[in-house]
Design a protein around this motif. Structure first.
Motif, PDB file in Angstrom:
ATOM      1  N   ASP A  18      65.552  74.750 -40.308  1.00 49.07           N
ATOM      2  CA  ASP A  18      65.140  73.781 -39.293  1.00 49.07           C
ATOM      3  C   ASP A  18      64.331  74.447 -38.191  1.00 49.07           C
ATOM      4  OD1 ASP A  18      66.408  71.779 -40.700  1.00 49.07           O
ATOM      5  OD2 ASP A  18      68.261  71.880 -39.517  1.00 49.07           O
ATOM      6  N   HIS A  19      64.738  75.657 -37.808  1.00 52.63           N
ATOM      7  CA  HIS A  19      64.008  76.385 -36.766  1.00 52.63           C
ATOM      8  C   HIS A  19      62.584  76.706 -37.223  1.00 52.63           C
ATOM      9  CE1 HIS A  19      63.058  79.215 -33.585  1.00 52.63           C
ATOM     10  NE2 HIS A  19      62.769  80.122 -34.494  1.00 52.63           N
ATOM     11  N   SER A  49      60.584  73.501 -37.226  1.00 56.74           N
ATOM     12  CA  SER A  49      60.284  73.089 -35.855  1.00 56.74           C
ATOM     13  C   SER A  49      59.157  73.942 -35.262  1.00 56.74           C
ATOM     14  CB  SER A  49      61.545  73.198 -35.001  1.00 56.74           C
ATOM     15  OG  SER A  49      61.268  72.876 -33.653  1.00 56.74           O
ATOM     16  N   SER A  50      59.199  75.246 -35.521  1.00 60.64           N
ATOM     17  CA  SER A  50      58.170  76.146 -35.003  1.00 60.64           C
ATOM     18  C   SER A  50      56.796  75.831 -35.622  1.00 60.64           C
ATOM     19  CB  SER A  50      58.526  77.602 -35.319  1.00 60.64           C
ATOM     20  OG  SER A  50      59.739  77.957 -34.666  1.00 60.64           O
ATOM     21  N   ASP A 110      58.734  67.892 -38.217  1.00 57.47           N
ATOM     22  CA  ASP A 110      59.892  67.187 -37.684  1.00 57.47           C
ATOM     23  C   ASP A 110      60.821  66.751 -38.810  1.00 57.47           C
ATOM     24  OD1 ASP A 110      60.866  66.731 -35.234  1.00 57.47           O
ATOM     25  OD2 ASP A 110      59.771  64.875 -34.840  1.00 57.47           O
TER      26      ASP A 110
END
Length: 225
Positions: free
Chosen positions: A210-211, A214-215, A219
């Motif tokens: 997820d990180h 996100s980076s 989404d």
């Protein structure tokens, strides 16, 4: 280190390779299939991907299939890159077909066969070292040395008999939807069509995925292609 299977074969050549694998996956059968694919490229302009219209005509005429990563490949590479892993692809295909996707995935190392070009056209021959079963294992060792790693610190993912030596030498060898011969030497197997299952084998938690997403401005969960 990851070896990703990227589909860049011609349909007929792909069937030839499939027959060779079903007959035991030996190097001789694989070489015949690769020679047949190269011969069908003779006289083709080398950079059809720069001209989409010409590329479409080429695919219609020659039956060429565009390269694409397996579902989950982008998530896998994105996550590993975000965590500081060094990633690579070693393919028995052609670098001219592979390089665009390799750039997109931001791989650290890329090795594949280089098609010879004369007078702006492909000759159907390759130059330099042929990427075969032994070469794949050698390249993995080369990448490890360049990264300051021991072989015990490497991970290799493959799907065919030509990956046996590479997976055998890696610290962790993962067979991906592979033939029985490769599964026999692998430390782990993925039997689903989603490459990001490799992340769970490596013990990487969902939070890291997820990180990384996100980076990259992605989404939520990444949709399937």
């Amino acid at each position: 280190m990851l070896r990703l299977r990227l589909d860049a074969d011609h349909r007929r050549g792909h069937r030839d390779a499939g027959r060779a694998r079903r007959q035991g996956g030996g190097s001789r059968g694989g070489h015949r299939a690769r020679d047949a694919r190269r011969a069908r490229l003779r006289g083709v302009p080398p950079r059809t991907r720069e001209n989409p219209r010409r590329a479409r005509r080429f695919r219609d005429r020659r039956g060429c299939r565009r390269h694409r990563a397996h579902p989950g490949a982008r998530t896998t590479i994105r996550t590993l890159n975000s965590m500081g892993y060094r990633t690579a692809v070693v393919s028995g295909g052609f670098i001219q077909v592979l390089e665009g996707l390799a750039e997109e995935l931001e791989l650290d190392y890329v090795r594949a066969n280089t098609l010879e070009i004369e007078d702006g056209k492909l000759t159907g021959r390759v130059t330099g070292k042929i990427v075969d079963r032994q070469a794949k294992a050698d390249f993995l060792a080369e990448f490890a040395a360049d990264s300051g790693l021991t072989m015990n610190q490497t991970v290799a993912v493959g799907d065919g008999a030509n990956d046996i030596d590479m997976l055998s030498r890696a610290g962790l060898g993962i067979a991906f939807n592979a033939k029985p011969a490769l599964k026999e030497v692998a430390d782990a197997s993925v039997n689903h069509p989603f490459l990001d299952e490799v992340l769970y084998i490596l013990g990487i938690p969902r939070e890291e995925i997820d990180h990384a997403n996100s980076s990259a401005g992605i989404d939520g969960r990444v949709p399937l292609p």
